[in-house]
Design a protein around this motif. Structure first.
Motif, short mmCIF file in Angstrom:
data_model
loop_
_atom_site.label_atom_id
_atom_site.label_comp_id
_atom_site.label_asym_id
_atom_site.label_seq_id
_atom_site.Cartn_x
_atom_site.Cartn_y
_atom_site.Cartn_z
N SER A 87 -12.71 42.91 84.92
CA SER A 87 -14.07 43.48 85.48
C SER A 87 -14.35 42.64 86.56
O SER A 87 -14.66 41.47 86.75
CB SER A 87 -15.12 43.56 84.53
OG SER A 87 -16.41 43.73 84.89
N ALA A 88 -14.64 43.31 87.79
CA ALA A 88 -15.18 42.76 89.03
C ALA A 88 -16.55 43.15 89.50
O ALA A 88 -17.06 43.93 89.24
CB ALA A 88 -14.24 43.20 90.37
N GLU A 118 -17.43 37.62 91.00
CA GLU A 118 -16.93 37.21 89.87
C GLU A 118 -16.06 38.13 89.07
O GLU A 118 -15.92 39.22 89.17
CB GLU A 118 -18.13 36.88 88.71
CG GLU A 118 -17.51 36.49 87.53
CD GLU A 118 -18.80 36.41 86.46
OE1 GLU A 118 -19.91 36.93 86.55
OE2 GLU A 118 -18.73 35.50 85.33
N LEU A 119 -15.19 37.65 88.47
CA LEU A 119 -13.83 38.47 87.78
C LEU A 119 -13.75 37.89 86.27
O LEU A 119 -13.62 36.82 86.12
CB LEU A 119 -12.40 38.13 88.40
CG LEU A 119 -12.43 38.53 89.96
CD1 LEU A 119 -11.04 38.23 90.28
CD2 LEU A 119 -12.72 39.72 90.27
N VAL A 120 -13.81 38.87 85.34
CA VAL A 120 -13.76 38.72 84.17
C VAL A 120 -12.64 39.45 83.27
O VAL A 120 -12.80 40.63 83.44
CB VAL A 120 -15.04 38.98 83.33
CG1 VAL A 120 -15.05 38.53 81.70
CG2 VAL A 120 -16.18 37.92 84.04
N GLU A 121 -11.61 38.76 82.73
CA GLU A 121 -10.58 39.31 82.21
C GLU A 121 -10.78 39.42 80.60
O GLU A 121 -11.39 38.68 79.88
CB GLU A 121 -9.25 38.41 82.34
CG GLU A 121 -8.95 38.05 83.75
CD GLU A 121 -9.44 36.51 84.10
OE1 GLU A 121 -8.77 36.06 85.28
OE2 GLU A 121 -10.61 36.14 83.59
N SER A 122 -9.93 40.41 80.08
CA SER A 122 -10.25 40.71 78.54
C SER A 122 -8.91 41.38 78.57
O SER A 122 -8.15 41.89 79.24
CB SER A 122 -11.39 41.39 78.49
OG SER A 122 -11.39 42.79 78.92
N GLY A 123 -8.55 41.40 77.06
CA GLY A 123 -7.59 42.16 76.64
C GLY A 123 -6.35 41.41 76.42
O GLY A 123 -5.22 41.68 75.53
N VAL A 163 -7.17 38.10 89.98
CA VAL A 163 -7.40 37.70 91.55
C VAL A 163 -7.98 38.68 92.33
O VAL A 163 -7.50 39.92 91.98
CB VAL A 163 -6.31 37.05 91.96
CG1 VAL A 163 -5.86 35.60 91.07
CG2 VAL A 163 -5.14 37.80 92.19
N ALA A 164 -8.79 38.20 93.26
CA ALA A 164 -9.24 39.16 94.51
C ALA A 164 -9.46 38.64 95.71
O ALA A 164 -9.77 37.44 95.76
CB ALA A 164 -10.47 40.02 94.02
N LYS A 165 -9.50 39.54 96.61
CA LYS A 165 -9.78 39.16 97.81
C LYS A 165 -10.04 40.18 98.66
O LYS A 165 -9.51 41.49 98.87
CB LYS A 165 -8.63 38.14 98.69
CG LYS A 165 -8.92 37.77 100.08
CD LYS A 165 -7.61 37.19 100.58
CE LYS A 165 -8.01 36.50 101.71
NZ LYS A 165 -6.84 35.78 102.32
N ASN A 166 -11.19 40.27 99.56
CA ASN A 166 -11.64 41.46 100.57
C ASN A 166 -10.73 41.39 101.82
O ASN A 166 -11.13 40.81 102.70
CB ASN A 166 -12.95 41.62 100.71
CG ASN A 166 -13.74 42.45 99.88
OD1 ASN A 166 -13.20 43.47 99.47
ND2 ASN A 166 -14.96 42.33 99.71
N MET A 188 -6.43 43.35 95.00
CA MET A 188 -6.62 42.62 93.63
C MET A 188 -5.20 42.59 93.09
O MET A 188 -4.33 43.12 93.54
CB MET A 188 -7.56 43.49 92.73
CG MET A 188 -8.94 43.60 93.42
SD MET A 188 -10.00 44.41 92.08
CE MET A 188 -10.24 43.11 90.80
N GLY A 189 -5.09 41.48 92.14
CA GLY A 189 -3.81 41.30 91.46
C GLY A 189 -3.87 40.55 90.19
O GLY A 189 -5.04 40.14 89.68
N TRP A 190 -2.88 40.28 89.71
CA TRP A 190 -2.56 39.41 88.30
C TRP A 190 -1.67 38.24 88.64
O TRP A 190 -0.40 38.62 89.25
CB TRP A 190 -2.16 40.08 87.24
CG TRP A 190 -3.17 41.22 86.97
CD1 TRP A 190 -3.13 42.34 87.07
CD2 TRP A 190 -4.19 40.99 85.77
NE1 TRP A 190 -4.34 43.37 86.64
CE2 TRP A 190 -4.80 42.40 85.77
CE3 TRP A 190 -4.63 40.07 85.11
CZ2 TRP A 190 -5.84 42.47 84.72
CZ3 TRP A 190 -5.83 40.18 84.28
CH2 TRP A 190 -6.44 41.28 84.18
#
Length: 121
Positions: free
Chosen positions: A23-24, A3-8, A95-98, A32-34
């Motif tokens: 927050s990952a 899960e990814l949670v954005e803020s700000g 966004v994220a990926k392993n 990871m990226g935007w």
């Protein structure tokens, strides 16, 4: 399932700054990226970070204004945005990926819900 949670996100006048956080969980990801998407526009990559190698990649138009960084211990990803312009108004997604094959062309499977950034002139 991660899960990814954005803020700000928020509203700011042109020329101002914002820092987005992501927050990952349950762990930090190798890549990871935007991304962002404005109303009626296509989604575009903003910045990507290879969290293991520390390599960063930016959209050409944003270099010098936006900075992507991480706090690996806290599993946090940041996007510092300076000298904001009205055209930066968009929903910003973490966004994220392993994967160690991490660069600006990476296709990301895990997305956050997004945080809205609005820049007024």
């Amino acid at each position: 399932q991660g899960e990814l949670v954005e803020s700000g996100g928020g509203s700011v006048q042109a020329g101002g700054s914002l820092r987005l956080s992501c927050s990952a969980s349950p762990y930090s990801y190798a890549c990871m990226g935007w991304f962002r998407q404005g109303a009626g526009e296509e989604r575009e990559a903003v910045a990507v970070l290879n969290t293991r190698a520390g390599m960063t990649y930016y959209a050409d138009s944003l270099k010098g204004r936006f900075t992507i960084s991480q706090d690996n211990e806290k599993r946090l990803l940041y996007l510092q945005m300076n000298s904001l312009k009205p055209e930066d108004t968009a929903m910003y997604y973490c966004v994220a990926k392993n994967t160690f094959a991490c660069d600006f062309s990476t296709t990301f499977a895990l997305w956050g819900q997004g945080t809205q950034v609005t820049v007024s002139s």
